[in-house]
Design an enzyme around this catalytic site. Structure first.
Site, PDB file in Angstrom:
ATOM      1  N   GLN A  98      50.405  84.892  11.257  1.00 50.09           N
ATOM      2  CA  GLN A  98      50.040  83.483  11.261  1.00 50.09           C
ATOM      3  C   GLN A  98      49.754  83.031   9.830  1.00 50.09           C
ATOM      4  O   GLN A  98      48.923  83.626   9.137  1.00 50.09           O
ATOM      5  CB  GLN A  98      48.800  83.223  12.120  1.00 50.09           C
ATOM      6  CG  GLN A  98      48.508  81.727  12.252  1.00 50.09           C
ATOM      7  CD  GLN A  98      47.150  81.417  12.818  1.00 50.09           C
ATOM      8  OE1 GLN A  98      46.133  81.677  12.169  1.00 50.09           O
ATOM      9  NE2 GLN A  98      47.119  80.875  14.026  1.00 50.09           N
ATOM     10  N   TYR A 179      42.847  72.737   9.835  1.00 44.37           N
ATOM     11  CA  TYR A 179      43.359  73.198   8.556  1.00 44.37           C
ATOM     12  C   TYR A 179      44.454  72.252   8.045  1.00 44.37           C
ATOM     13  O   TYR A 179      44.729  71.224   8.647  1.00 44.37           O
ATOM     14  CB  TYR A 179      43.799  74.654   8.672  1.00 44.37           C
ATOM     15  CG  TYR A 179      42.654  75.545   9.099  1.00 44.37           C
ATOM     16  CD1 TYR A 179      41.443  75.515   8.403  1.00 44.37           C
ATOM     17  CD2 TYR A 179      42.747  76.374  10.206  1.00 44.37           C
ATOM     18  CE1 TYR A 179      40.360  76.296   8.799  1.00 44.37           C
ATOM     19  CE2 TYR A 179      41.667  77.150  10.605  1.00 44.37           C
ATOM     20  CZ  TYR A 179      40.477  77.101   9.900  1.00 44.37           C
ATOM     21  OH  TYR A 179      39.408  77.859  10.302  1.00 44.37           O
ATOM     22  N   GLY A 309      42.083  85.846  23.269  1.00 44.18           N
ATOM     23  CA  GLY A 309      41.407  86.071  22.010  1.00 44.18           C
ATOM     24  C   GLY A 309      40.382  87.175  22.082  1.00 44.18           C
ATOM     25  O   GLY A 309      40.696  88.353  21.956  1.00 44.18           O
TER      26      GLY A 309
END
Length: 356
Positions: A98, A179, A309
């Site tokens: 990523q 982001y 996750g």
């Protein structure tokens, strides 16, 4: 057989199951952004996932946003990631990197020569980030010039090339969590009046230009993108998220991407129902899933694969635990971002004691 354990095609790869490990910041790199040797073990332990997606990796030093996060810019960083991909592949896994440019979610102490963080507009976000000296308030970022935007896009292109050189099976663009890509996407953080701001179409231009650069290096079938509409993390606000994200996803069809990864946390709209029909690749969903909800998402056609996750963080052998109906380890939040093996590579697996 449970659909979780059936093969699925994602881009050029056929995954043996539909359990994907989410990208999760773990802060186990050194100050130069080089992953330490524990990182190879950490990912190899979890190689039974259909696909691993790494923690966010900065494409250039100006993209760093937190202490001890890794990069993919220098020879030392590439060499360290080569060990990771070799370990994962030896364990039979597949792994995407990523790419995460934090933009304004940073601090001068984390950036080269104490530089000011960059963003689409000079708007200071609320909150703090972790630095080498502890939590520090965010500062007002510097607005990127048009020529600088082109340079950042090229940094993503080169990061994609380096990730492939390091042995990764593909790359994911992190366009969520407040982001840099989401800063461009969102009306509350992007007040530009040029081709990268204003309308939803213009605000999506940065994401699309970055994807074009990544696809030029890797091919669309080795590129994915993560979005999280209405997550509103890191001081992100958007006046019309439905318009923003439907418009973006409509344009993704041009790239023939491997997947669209959509993680929902408290959204008021069912974006899976809205976005899945608009996308022409594999559709991955995440955000608080358990085994039962993942099974339901696959059986009713809402997803092609499901993303976990903290369950993967605490259970290296999560697929096998699901197969057996075995109990799950509880994640230790106190060690999510701390250095060392504790809470990283020492979670017990079924019938085994991990070596550190």
């Amino acid at each position: 057989m449970s659909q979780l354990f059936t093969p699925v095609r994602i881009g050029r790869h056929t995954l043996p199951n539909r359990l994907v490990m989410a990208p999760m910041t773990r802060s186990r790199a050194d100050d130069a952004g080089v992953p330490d040797d524990l990182v190879s073990l950490y990912y190899a332990q979890r190689a039974s996932a259909g696909l691993l997606i790494t923690e966010g990796v900065f494409p250039s030093a100006m993209g760093k946003g937190y202490v001890r996060t890794p990069g993919i810019e220098t020879d030392a960083q590439i060499a360290a990631w080569e060990k990771v991909t070799a370990a994962v592949h030896a364990a039979g896994g597949r792994i995407f990197m990523q790419l995460m440019h934090c933009g304004r979610i940073s601090h001068p102490s984390l950036l080269p020569d104490g530089a000011q963080p960059v963003a689409p507009s000079a708007i200071r976000p609320a909150g703090q980030t972790w630095t080498g000296s502890g939590l520090q308030d965010f500062v007002t970022p510097r607005e990127l010039r048009i020529d600088e935007i082109a340079a950042v896009i090229d940094e993503y292109r080169m990061a994609t090339r380096r990730a492939l050189e390091a042995g990764f099976d593909g790359v994911e663009l992190h366009a969520a969590s407040g982001y840099l890509p989401e800063q461009f996407l969102s009306s509350g953080s992007n007040l530009r009046q040029d081709q990268y701001g204003g309308s939803a179409t213009n605000r999506a231009r940065f994401v699309l230009d970055v994807l074009a650069a990544m696809v030029a290096e890797a091919g669309g079938d080795r590129v994915g993108i993560k979005i999280s509409p209405e997550m509103n993390f890191n001081s992100i606000e958007d006046a019309s998220p439905r318009e923003t994200y439907t418009g973006l996803v409509d344009r993704l069809r041009d790239f023939n991407l491997a997947y669209l990864h959509v993680a929902l946390f408290g959204a008021t709209t069912d974006y899976h129902a809205l976005l899945r029909p608009r996308f022409n690749g594999a559709y991955l969903i995440g955000g608080g899933l358990g085994q039962a909800s993942a099974e339901a998402a696959l059986s009713d056609g809402r997803a092609d694969a499901t993303v976990f996750g903290s369950a993967f963080l605490a259970n290296p052998d999560l697929p096998e635990r699901f197969r057996r109906g075995a109990p799950l380890n509880t994640p230790d939040k106190n060690t999510f971002y701390s250095p060392g093996a504790e809470g990283y590579t020492d979670y017990p697996q079924l019938g085994a004691t991990n070596a550190i």
